[in-house]
Design a protein around this motif. Structure first.
Motif, mmCIF file in Angstrom:
data_model
loop_
_atom_site.group_PDB
_atom_site.id
_atom_site.type_symbol
_atom_site.label_atom_id
_atom_site.label_comp_id
_atom_site.label_asym_id
_atom_site.label_seq_id
_atom_site.Cartn_x
_atom_site.Cartn_y
_atom_site.Cartn_z
ATOM 1 N N CYS A 8 -22.408 15.823 63.690
ATOM 2 C CA CYS A 8 -23.662 16.422 63.229
ATOM 3 C C CYS A 8 -24.642 16.386 64.390
ATOM 4 O O CYS A 8 -24.301 15.945 65.478
ATOM 5 C CB CYS A 8 -24.216 15.700 61.999
ATOM 6 S SG CYS A 8 -24.895 14.068 62.299
ATOM 7 N N THR A 55 -17.666 19.363 60.840
ATOM 8 C CA THR A 55 -19.049 19.409 61.301
ATOM 9 C C THR A 55 -19.987 19.660 60.133
ATOM 10 O O THR A 55 -19.650 20.364 59.197
ATOM 11 C CB THR A 55 -19.251 20.517 62.346
ATOM 12 O OG1 THR A 55 -19.052 21.788 61.732
ATOM 13 C CG2 THR A 55 -18.304 20.345 63.518
ATOM 14 N N THR A 56 -21.163 19.066 60.203
ATOM 15 C CA THR A 56 -22.171 19.329 59.172
ATOM 16 C C THR A 56 -23.188 20.346 59.656
ATOM 17 O O THR A 56 -24.152 20.631 58.960
ATOM 18 C CB THR A 56 -22.878 18.032 58.728
ATOM 19 O OG1 THR A 56 -23.511 17.431 59.850
ATOM 20 C CG2 THR A 56 -21.880 17.068 58.107
ATOM 21 N N ALA A 57 -22.962 20.887 60.830
ATOM 22 C CA ALA A 57 -23.762 21.984 61.365
ATOM 23 C C ALA A 57 -22.785 23.085 61.763
ATOM 24 O O ALA A 57 -21.651 22.803 62.139
ATOM 25 C CB ALA A 57 -24.563 21.530 62.581
ATOM 26 N N LYS A 58 -23.223 24.315 61.668
ATOM 27 C CA LYS A 58 -22.337 25.428 62.036
ATOM 28 C C LYS A 58 -22.066 25.406 63.536
ATOM 29 O O LYS A 58 -22.962 25.180 64.337
ATOM 30 C CB LYS A 58 -22.981 26.754 61.658
ATOM 31 C CG LYS A 58 -23.072 26.944 60.172
ATOM 32 C CD LYS A 58 -22.305 28.146 59.778
ATOM 33 C CE LYS A 58 -22.437 28.330 58.273
ATOM 34 N NZ LYS A 58 -21.300 28.933 57.709
ATOM 35 N N SER A 60 -19.744 27.689 66.523
ATOM 36 C CA SER A 60 -18.987 28.915 66.741
ATOM 37 C C SER A 60 -18.005 28.791 67.898
ATOM 38 O O SER A 60 -17.165 29.645 68.091
ATOM 39 C CB SER A 60 -19.937 30.088 66.992
ATOM 40 O OG SER A 60 -20.781 29.805 68.075
ATOM 41 N N VAL A 67 -11.489 23.453 62.881
ATOM 42 C CA VAL A 67 -12.844 23.014 62.558
ATOM 43 C C VAL A 67 -13.123 23.365 61.099
ATOM 44 O O VAL A 67 -12.894 24.502 60.679
ATOM 45 C CB VAL A 67 -13.900 23.698 63.456
ATOM 46 C CG1 VAL A 67 -15.314 23.282 63.047
ATOM 47 C CG2 VAL A 67 -13.652 23.388 64.919
ATOM 48 N N HIS A 69 -16.224 23.300 58.289
ATOM 49 C CA HIS A 69 -17.657 23.099 58.059
ATOM 50 C C HIS A 69 -17.805 22.171 56.857
ATOM 51 O O HIS A 69 -17.425 22.521 55.746
ATOM 52 C CB HIS A 69 -18.344 24.442 57.831
ATOM 53 C CG HIS A 69 -19.819 24.352 57.702
ATOM 54 N ND1 HIS A 69 -20.616 23.788 58.681
ATOM 55 C CD2 HIS A 69 -20.649 24.730 56.718
ATOM 56 C CE1 HIS A 69 -21.875 23.837 58.293
ATOM 57 N NE2 HIS A 69 -21.920 24.400 57.100
ATOM 58 N N ILE A 71 -20.515 20.737 55.321
ATOM 59 C CA ILE A 71 -21.792 20.575 54.627
ATOM 60 C C ILE A 71 -21.574 20.370 53.130
ATOM 61 O O ILE A 71 -22.437 19.818 52.443
ATOM 62 C CB ILE A 71 -22.750 21.763 54.919
ATOM 63 C CG1 ILE A 71 -24.194 21.390 54.575
ATOM 64 C CG2 ILE A 71 -22.323 23.002 54.186
ATOM 65 C CD1 ILE A 71 -24.795 20.311 55.432
ATOM 66 N N THR A 82 -13.470 22.797 50.284
ATOM 67 C CA THR A 82 -13.533 22.099 51.572
ATOM 68 C C THR A 82 -12.484 20.998 51.633
ATOM 69 O O THR A 82 -11.770 20.857 52.635
ATOM 70 C CB THR A 82 -14.943 21.507 51.797
ATOM 71 O OG1 THR A 82 -15.889 22.589 51.774
ATOM 72 C CG2 THR A 82 -15.041 20.768 53.116
#
Length: 92
Positions: A8, A55-58, A60, A67, A69, A71, A82
């Motif tokens: 994050c 990841t808790t943030a996008k 690219s 990967v 996401h 969240i 998820t």
């Protein structure tokens, strides 16, 4: 043992929640994991050691490993999807 890196922005709040949920998910499904936390900015130097990045943030960027996401571990929205994606990637 699978290695998962949870990232994050600050490697504290949201990654801690997500990392704990990922550990619980894997434990429940009999998957041995080493879950580590870091900042998004540290992923480039650590990604090649991992089987999965959550990841808790996008993000690219292509790190050469899957990967997810994560969240959903914070919001609860699309949590089942998820979790299913993580289990699929880890081969369970």
């Amino acid at each position: 043992m699978k290695k998962i890196i949870v990232a994050c922005g600050g490697a504290v709040a949201t990654s801690t929640v997500a990392a704990n949920r990922v550990r619980e998910l894997c434990e429940k499904n009999g998957i041995a994991v080493d879950v580590q936390q870091c900042r998004i900015s540290e992923l480039a130097g650590r990604a090649e050691q991992a089987d999965l990045l959550v990841t808790t943030a996008k993000v690219s960027r292509d790190y050469g490993v899957p990967v997810v996401h994560g969240i959903a571990f914070i919001s609860g929205i699309n949590l089942a999807a998820t979790e299913a994606k993580i289990l699929e990637i880890l081969g369970n």
